[in-house]
Design a protein around this motif. Sequence first.
Motif, mmCIF file in Angstrom:
data_model
loop_
_atom_site.group_PDB
_atom_site.id
_atom_site.type_symbol
_atom_site.label_atom_id
_atom_site.label_comp_id
_atom_site.label_asym_id
_atom_site.label_seq_id
_atom_site.Cartn_x
_atom_site.Cartn_y
_atom_site.Cartn_z
ATOM 1 N N ILE A 1 0.858 -1.190 0.000
ATOM 2 C CA ILE A 1 0.000 0.000 0.000
ATOM 3 C C ILE A 1 0.891 1.236 0.000
ATOM 4 O O ILE A 1 1.732 1.401 0.885
ATOM 5 C CB ILE A 1 -0.926 0.015 1.226
ATOM 6 C CG1 ILE A 1 -1.841 -1.212 1.203
ATOM 7 C CG2 ILE A 1 -1.758 1.291 1.257
ATOM 8 C CD1 ILE A 1 -2.764 -1.303 2.396
ATOM 9 N N PRO A 2 0.749 2.116 -0.985
ATOM 10 C CA PRO A 2 1.617 3.302 -1.058
ATOM 11 C C PRO A 2 1.464 4.202 0.162
ATOM 12 O O PRO A 2 0.361 4.563 0.550
ATOM 13 C CB PRO A 2 1.129 4.014 -2.331
ATOM 14 C CG PRO A 2 0.364 2.996 -3.099
ATOM 15 C CD PRO A 2 -0.217 2.062 -2.094
ATOM 16 N N ARG A 3 2.575 4.541 0.795
ATOM 17 C CA ARG A 3 2.583 5.461 1.937
ATOM 18 C C ARG A 3 3.696 6.483 1.701
ATOM 19 O O ARG A 3 4.806 6.126 1.313
ATOM 20 C CB ARG A 3 2.867 4.728 3.247
ATOM 21 C CG ARG A 3 2.000 3.504 3.505
ATOM 22 C CD ARG A 3 0.592 3.860 3.913
ATOM 23 N NE ARG A 3 -0.154 2.673 4.327
ATOM 24 C CZ ARG A 3 -1.437 2.661 4.622
ATOM 25 N NH1 ARG A 3 -2.145 3.779 4.539
ATOM 26 N NH2 ARG A 3 -2.040 1.546 4.989
ATOM 27 N N ARG A 4 3.403 7.731 1.986
ATOM 28 C CA ARG A 4 4.427 8.765 1.811
ATOM 29 C C ARG A 4 5.401 8.819 2.977
ATOM 30 O O ARG A 4 6.568 9.127 2.809
ATOM 31 C CB ARG A 4 3.756 10.139 1.645
ATOM 32 C CG ARG A 4 3.439 10.482 0.197
ATOM 33 C CD ARG A 4 2.791 11.840 0.109
ATOM 34 N NE ARG A 4 1.338 11.710 0.097
ATOM 35 C CZ ARG A 4 0.497 12.723 0.208
ATOM 36 N NH1 ARG A 4 0.962 13.945 0.380
ATOM 37 N NH2 ARG A 4 -0.798 12.540 0.163
ATOM 38 N N TRP A 5 4.891 8.528 4.164
ATOM 39 C CA TRP A 5 5.743 8.576 5.347
ATOM 40 C C TRP A 5 5.542 7.319 6.179
ATOM 41 O O TRP A 5 4.434 6.785 6.268
ATOM 42 C CB TRP A 5 5.415 9.807 6.200
ATOM 43 C CG TRP A 5 5.635 11.099 5.504
ATOM 44 C CD1 TRP A 5 6.824 11.710 5.245
ATOM 45 C CD2 TRP A 5 4.629 11.940 4.951
ATOM 46 N NE1 TRP A 5 6.628 12.877 4.568
ATOM 47 C CE2 TRP A 5 5.289 13.060 4.378
ATOM 48 C CE3 TRP A 5 3.234 11.882 4.887
ATOM 49 C CZ2 TRP A 5 4.600 14.089 3.751
ATOM 50 C CZ3 TRP A 5 2.546 12.908 4.271
ATOM 51 C CH2 TRP A 5 3.219 13.991 3.711
ATOM 52 N N SER A 6 6.608 6.880 6.788
ATOM 53 C CA SER A 6 6.543 5.728 7.679
ATOM 54 C C SER A 6 6.750 6.192 9.108
ATOM 55 O O SER A 6 7.763 6.815 9.433
ATOM 56 C CB SER A 6 7.623 4.704 7.294
ATOM 57 O OG SER A 6 7.593 3.615 8.182
ATOM 58 N N LEU A 7 5.779 5.926 9.968
ATOM 59 C CA LEU A 7 5.896 6.297 11.370
ATOM 60 C C LEU A 7 6.761 5.272 12.109
ATOM 61 O O LEU A 7 6.580 4.066 11.919
ATOM 62 C CB LEU A 7 4.512 6.352 12.025
ATOM 63 C CG LEU A 7 3.537 7.398 11.481
ATOM 64 C CD1 LEU A 7 2.189 7.270 12.190
ATOM 65 C CD2 LEU A 7 4.095 8.795 11.651
ATOM 66 N N PRO A 8 7.663 5.717 12.972
ATOM 67 C CA PRO A 8 8.517 4.777 13.709
ATOM 68 C C PRO A 8 7.793 4.198 14.923
ATOM 69 O O PRO A 8 8.334 4.136 16.026
ATOM 70 C CB PRO A 8 9.699 5.664 14.122
ATOM 71 C CG PRO A 8 9.096 7.004 14.314
ATOM 72 C CD PRO A 8 8.008 7.124 13.265
ATOM 73 N N LEU A 9 6.542 3.783 14.715
ATOM 74 C CA LEU A 9 5.717 3.280 15.809
ATOM 75 C C LEU A 9 5.118 1.941 15.429
ATOM 76 O O LEU A 9 4.698 1.732 14.283
ATOM 77 C CB LEU A 9 4.589 4.267 16.124
ATOM 78 C CG LEU A 9 4.992 5.659 16.614
ATOM 79 C CD1 LEU A 9 3.783 6.581 16.627
ATOM 80 C CD2 LEU A 9 5.611 5.577 17.997
#
Length: 312
Positions: free
Chosen positions: A240-248
């Motif tokens: 799934i395309p995501r612009r940002w990856s959360l470090p959580l």
Amino acid sequence: MRILVTGAAGHMGRLLVAELLHRFPEHELLALDRVAAHSTHPRLRCWQRDLRDPDLPVLLAGVDLVIHLAFVVLSPHLGWGKAWRERMAASNREGTRALLEAMRTAGVHRLIYSSSVAVYGAWPDNPAIIDEQQRLRPNPGFAYAEDKVAVEGLLDEHAASDPRLRITRLRLHAIVGPQAQPLVNNIATSPFGLRLPDPDLPLQCIHEQDAIGAVLAALTQDRPGAYNIAAPDPIPWSSIPRRWSLPLSPRQMHEIHRRLRPLVRAMGDPGWLLGLEHPLVVDCRKAEAELGWRARYDVAQAIASVRGESLG
């Protein structure tokens, strides 16, 4: 046939009412919801009532089939403590109990219930693909799933006490689509991605039109029992395309979510994020064989429809 739809003003209810009016011109349709109806039609009668209204048996007089969609998905009130949970449970559980009692009083013996695959819970020891024989064990703290399981228990009780009662349970996966619940659509389209224990966690859902199609198939076939309803061809989370990856992780996000819940209703109720730690993929062959239902959208196509992308 005279059909009553509960939760008729909700996301799925509005679509279903329109489709029933279009597909079945010979049927009379009754719509019940706590909020005002969104549409008018010569063959549609709308009641703005709570399921716990004492006049419900009178309203059900002459009804042949109830399609029960009414359910509080997001807690109806914000606030601290457990009051929100008690109000949500009372609406979902006691509302359904009142409906079942009213059906018994009015002599209505057929029910199609919109359940959820969340009743199985996302657990590490689940089968890779879950069929309808899997035991029901919702993830603790996921209010929606806990109430869905409680309602299925009520259905069991009433079916055991009334052999004439025919109940079809459609265990729907997360519904996505242009008119679906915004929270679910936002998960599918959010530019932010969580750090999952398994980045290739298989994801499944169901397009809103295929969910409606399952209700229509259940109406036509009149086959009591539980049926999984989901799109074929699960896709990995990482696709799934995501612009940002959360470090959580989901568990860390769940804790943040739990603390913010009294302030931000749009995030939904605590518990659902923990479902992203393990897969929840269901087998729909029973619905295909017994109801003649087939999904038109696979998972990728369903999510693409929310994003406004070509379905290919």
